[in-house]
Design a protein around this motif. Sequence first.
Motif, PDB file in Angstrom:
ATOM      1  N   THR A  71      18.720 -17.980  16.869  1.00 33.11           N
ATOM      2  CA  THR A  71      19.706 -17.791  17.941  1.00 33.11           C
ATOM      3  C   THR A  71      19.230 -18.264  19.304  1.00 33.11           C
ATOM      4  O   THR A  71      20.043 -18.425  20.216  1.00 33.11           O
ATOM      5  CB  THR A  71      20.079 -16.303  18.068  1.00 33.11           C
ATOM      6  OG1 THR A  71      18.916 -15.564  18.499  1.00 33.11           O
ATOM      7  CG2 THR A  71      20.585 -15.750  16.744  1.00 33.11           C
ATOM      8  N   ASP A 127      15.388 -13.990  13.832  1.00 34.37           N
ATOM      9  CA  ASP A 127      16.607 -13.963  14.641  1.00 34.37           C
ATOM     10  C   ASP A 127      16.433 -14.761  15.928  1.00 34.37           C
ATOM     11  O   ASP A 127      17.335 -15.510  16.336  1.00 34.37           O
ATOM     12  CB  ASP A 127      16.971 -12.517  14.974  1.00 34.37           C
ATOM     13  CG  ASP A 127      18.212 -12.409  15.834  1.00 34.37           C
ATOM     14  OD1 ASP A 127      19.307 -12.701  15.330  1.00 34.37           O
ATOM     15  OD2 ASP A 127      18.089 -12.054  17.024  1.00 34.37           O
ATOM     16  N   ALA A 128      15.268 -14.627  16.566  1.00 37.96           N
ATOM     17  CA  ALA A 128      15.010 -15.381  17.795  1.00 37.96           C
ATOM     18  C   ALA A 128      15.023 -16.883  17.536  1.00 37.96           C
ATOM     19  O   ALA A 128      15.576 -17.664  18.320  1.00 37.96           O
ATOM     20  CB  ALA A 128      13.678 -14.946  18.402  1.00 37.96           C
ATOM     21  N   CYS A 129      14.417 -17.289  16.442  1.00 37.65           N
ATOM     22  CA  CYS A 129      14.375 -18.714  16.104  1.00 37.65           C
ATOM     23  C   CYS A 129      15.772 -19.267  15.824  1.00 37.65           C
ATOM     24  O   CYS A 129      16.100 -20.396  16.211  1.00 37.65           O
ATOM     25  CB  CYS A 129      13.484 -18.951  14.886  1.00 37.65           C
ATOM     26  SG  CYS A 129      11.737 -18.619  15.165  1.00 37.65           S
ATOM     27  N   HIS A 149       8.677 -23.409  15.856  1.00 40.23           N
ATOM     28  CA  HIS A 149       8.481 -22.100  16.464  1.00 40.23           C
ATOM     29  C   HIS A 149       7.249 -21.465  15.814  1.00 40.23           C
ATOM     30  O   HIS A 149       6.913 -21.782  14.663  1.00 40.23           O
ATOM     31  CB  HIS A 149       9.692 -21.204  16.221  1.00 40.23           C
ATOM     32  CG  HIS A 149      10.986 -21.779  16.711  1.00 40.23           C
ATOM     33  ND1 HIS A 149      11.251 -21.990  18.047  1.00 40.23           N
ATOM     34  CD2 HIS A 149      12.093 -22.193  16.036  1.00 40.23           C
ATOM     35  CE1 HIS A 149      12.458 -22.494  18.178  1.00 40.23           C
ATOM     36  NE2 HIS A 149      12.992 -22.631  16.977  1.00 40.23           N
ATOM     37  N   ILE A 156       9.791 -21.241  20.540  1.00 42.51           N
ATOM     38  CA  ILE A 156       9.397 -19.840  20.631  1.00 42.51           C
ATOM     39  C   ILE A 156       7.945 -19.693  20.199  1.00 42.51           C
ATOM     40  O   ILE A 156       7.537 -20.220  19.162  1.00 42.51           O
ATOM     41  CB  ILE A 156      10.306 -18.967  19.759  1.00 42.51           C
ATOM     42  CG1 ILE A 156      11.693 -18.861  20.404  1.00 42.51           C
ATOM     43  CG2 ILE A 156       9.707 -17.579  19.531  1.00 42.51           C
ATOM     44  CD1 ILE A 156      12.737 -18.275  19.504  1.00 42.51           C
ATOM     45  N   THR A 195       6.042 -12.234  24.663  1.00 42.28           N
ATOM     46  CA  THR A 195       6.145 -13.567  25.244  1.00 42.28           C
ATOM     47  C   THR A 195       4.772 -14.192  25.472  1.00 42.28           C
ATOM     48  O   THR A 195       3.759 -13.484  25.586  1.00 42.28           O
ATOM     49  CB  THR A 195       6.881 -13.513  26.591  1.00 42.28           C
ATOM     50  OG1 THR A 195       6.070 -12.792  27.543  1.00 42.28           O
ATOM     51  CG2 THR A 195       8.238 -12.828  26.447  1.00 42.28           C
ATOM     52  N   ARG A 231      17.256 -16.413  21.193  1.00 39.69           N
ATOM     53  CA  ARG A 231      16.953 -15.231  22.005  1.00 39.69           C
ATOM     54  C   ARG A 231      15.455 -15.154  22.298  1.00 39.69           C
ATOM     55  O   ARG A 231      14.625 -15.559  21.491  1.00 39.69           O
ATOM     56  CB  ARG A 231      17.380 -13.954  21.293  1.00 39.69           C
ATOM     57  CG  ARG A 231      18.870 -13.800  21.113  1.00 39.69           C
ATOM     58  CD  ARG A 231      19.218 -12.375  20.681  1.00 39.69           C
ATOM     59  NE  ARG A 231      20.633 -12.256  20.372  1.00 39.69           N
ATOM     60  CZ  ARG A 231      21.138 -12.274  19.148  1.00 39.69           C
ATOM     61  NH1 ARG A 231      20.329 -12.399  18.110  1.00 39.69           N
ATOM     62  NH2 ARG A 231      22.428 -12.158  18.942  1.00 39.69           N
ATOM     63  N   GLU A 232      15.117 -14.588  23.454  1.00 44.71           N
ATOM     64  CA  GLU A 232      13.704 -14.430  23.813  1.00 44.71           C
ATOM     65  C   GLU A 232      13.060 -13.386  22.907  1.00 44.71           C
ATOM     66  O   GLU A 232      13.641 -12.323  22.674  1.00 44.71           O
ATOM     67  CB  GLU A 232      13.555 -14.002  25.269  1.00 44.71           C
ATOM     68  CG  GLU A 232      12.095 -13.920  25.718  1.00 44.71           C
ATOM     69  CD  GLU A 232      11.954 -13.599  27.194  1.00 44.71           C
ATOM     70  OE1 GLU A 232      11.534 -14.484  27.962  1.00 44.71           O
ATOM     71  OE2 GLU A 232      12.273 -12.459  27.582  1.00 44.71           O
ATOM     72  N   PRO A 233      11.888 -13.659  22.375  1.00 43.00           N
ATOM     73  CA  PRO A 233      11.208 -12.679  21.519  1.00 43.00           C
ATOM     74  C   PRO A 233      10.685 -11.504  22.341  1.00 43.00           C
ATOM     75  O   PRO A 233      10.579 -11.583  23.570  1.00 43.00           O
ATOM     76  CB  PRO A 233      10.059 -13.483  20.917  1.00 43.00           C
ATOM     77  CG  PRO A 233       9.770 -14.537  21.935  1.00 43.00           C
ATOM     78  CD  PRO A 233      11.105 -14.897  22.538  1.00 43.00           C
ATOM     79  N   ARG A 269      13.049  -9.931  13.610  1.00 41.22           N
ATOM     80  CA  ARG A 269      13.401 -10.313  14.974  1.00 41.22           C
ATOM     81  C   ARG A 269      12.870 -11.689  15.346  1.00 41.22           C
ATOM     82  O   ARG A 269      13.482 -12.396  16.149  1.00 41.22           O
ATOM     83  CB  ARG A 269      12.902  -9.240  15.942  1.00 41.22           C
ATOM     84  CG  ARG A 269      13.729  -7.964  15.828  1.00 41.22           C
ATOM     85  CD  ARG A 269      13.100  -6.783  16.517  1.00 41.22           C
ATOM     86  NE  ARG A 269      13.988  -5.621  16.416  1.00 41.22           N
ATOM     87  CZ  ARG A 269      13.633  -4.381  16.741  1.00 41.22           C
ATOM     88  NH1 ARG A 269      12.405  -4.139  17.201  1.00 41.22           N
ATOM     89  NH2 ARG A 269      14.495  -3.393  16.623  1.00 41.22           N
ATOM     90  N   THR A 324       5.469 -16.327  19.824  1.00 40.46           N
ATOM     91  CA  THR A 324       5.342 -14.887  19.941  1.00 40.46           C
ATOM     92  C   THR A 324       4.153 -14.416  19.110  1.00 40.46           C
ATOM     93  O   THR A 324       3.617 -15.170  18.292  1.00 40.46           O
ATOM     94  CB  THR A 324       6.641 -14.189  19.496  1.00 40.46           C
ATOM     95  OG1 THR A 324       6.594 -12.813  19.870  1.00 40.46           O
ATOM     96  CG2 THR A 324       6.858 -14.313  17.997  1.00 40.46           C
TER      97      THR A 324
END
Length: 353
Positions: free
Chosen positions: A314, A310-312, A94, A121, A321, A316-318, A307, A123
């Motif tokens: 879970t 957390d995105a990495c 990521h 991900i 984008t 979740r979308e950062p 965040r 971001t």
Amino acid sequence: MADRLRVAIIGAGGIARDVHIPNYLKCGKKVEIVAIADVVREKAEELAKNFNIPNVFTDYEQMLAEVDIDAVSVCTPNKFHYPATIAALKAGCHVLCEKPPAMTVVEAEEMAYEAEKAGKILTYGFHYRHAPQVEVLKRFIDAGELGDIYAARVIAMRRRGIPGWGVFTNKELQGGGPLIDIGVHMLDTALYLMGYPEPDTVFGVTYQKIGNRPGVGIMGAWDWKNFSVEDMARGMITFKNGSSILLEAAFAANTEKIDEMSVTLMGDRGGADVFPLKIYQEKYDTLIDITPSYLPKKGFHELEIERFVDACLTGREPLSTPKQGVRLQQIINGLYKSAAKGEAIKLGEKGKE
């Protein structure tokens, strides 16, 4: 779901030292910083010693090949965002890449493509999105309190704020000056709050009036003899949904305020200034202003890193984008191209600047 993220840093400059590494460490047991790479080994070794990072490299390709890494922060000059990000994505990592996304639209598009291909991900370091003022206003906007936001104004102006360190005045390494460095923050904030509309046409002008001569510098003495970027940029952006943005960005300008970072939004049901936050509406036959009496004080950068982690962990979308990164790059490069040609530039969905 993994419970710990193994992070590596590419680039051992100030943004890595002062922002990324300290805020990763605030994540506690969720993060382990396992390696750092910089072409200047002494810089990497200094940070490794100060922050107990076990592995040091001068070649990030070697680092990616030899160390078990989950995520990478790209903290290099702008010119190297693209190759470092592509290498990290291809290595299965990521990526949190500092702003701007890249030097060209094509690079930003390829970065977005590689992230999607790798299923990782990607971001960008637009930390103003994480400001409490922005988060509160976004909730108002999502609830329809501003209605159709059709106009915005963004300002990133310094009276004498040319950086006296780093490579911020080197066009070859940065791609430009205040527009691509500080202007990009306020532009991204406005676009985010407006729903990141698709750009249509840009018209830009740039000036080099102050930076290429000696002067008073409140951010240290700059190398005026090798100053190769603009010291001011101005522009207008129109979007396919009919909205528009006026933009001003400067490292040095003869204005009253020493430093101004601001976003103003105008909608058909309300408007707002973001820094500081004030909302303007007409309700019950009265013009009213709304200001928050309390806002959380957690740091923008701290939230950005928290965040990302957390995105990495879970999936979740950062908040930022790759697609948004492409649109932002289209606008930035379009404004520079417009300034060079002296005419408005029509933007397509696919950029080839």
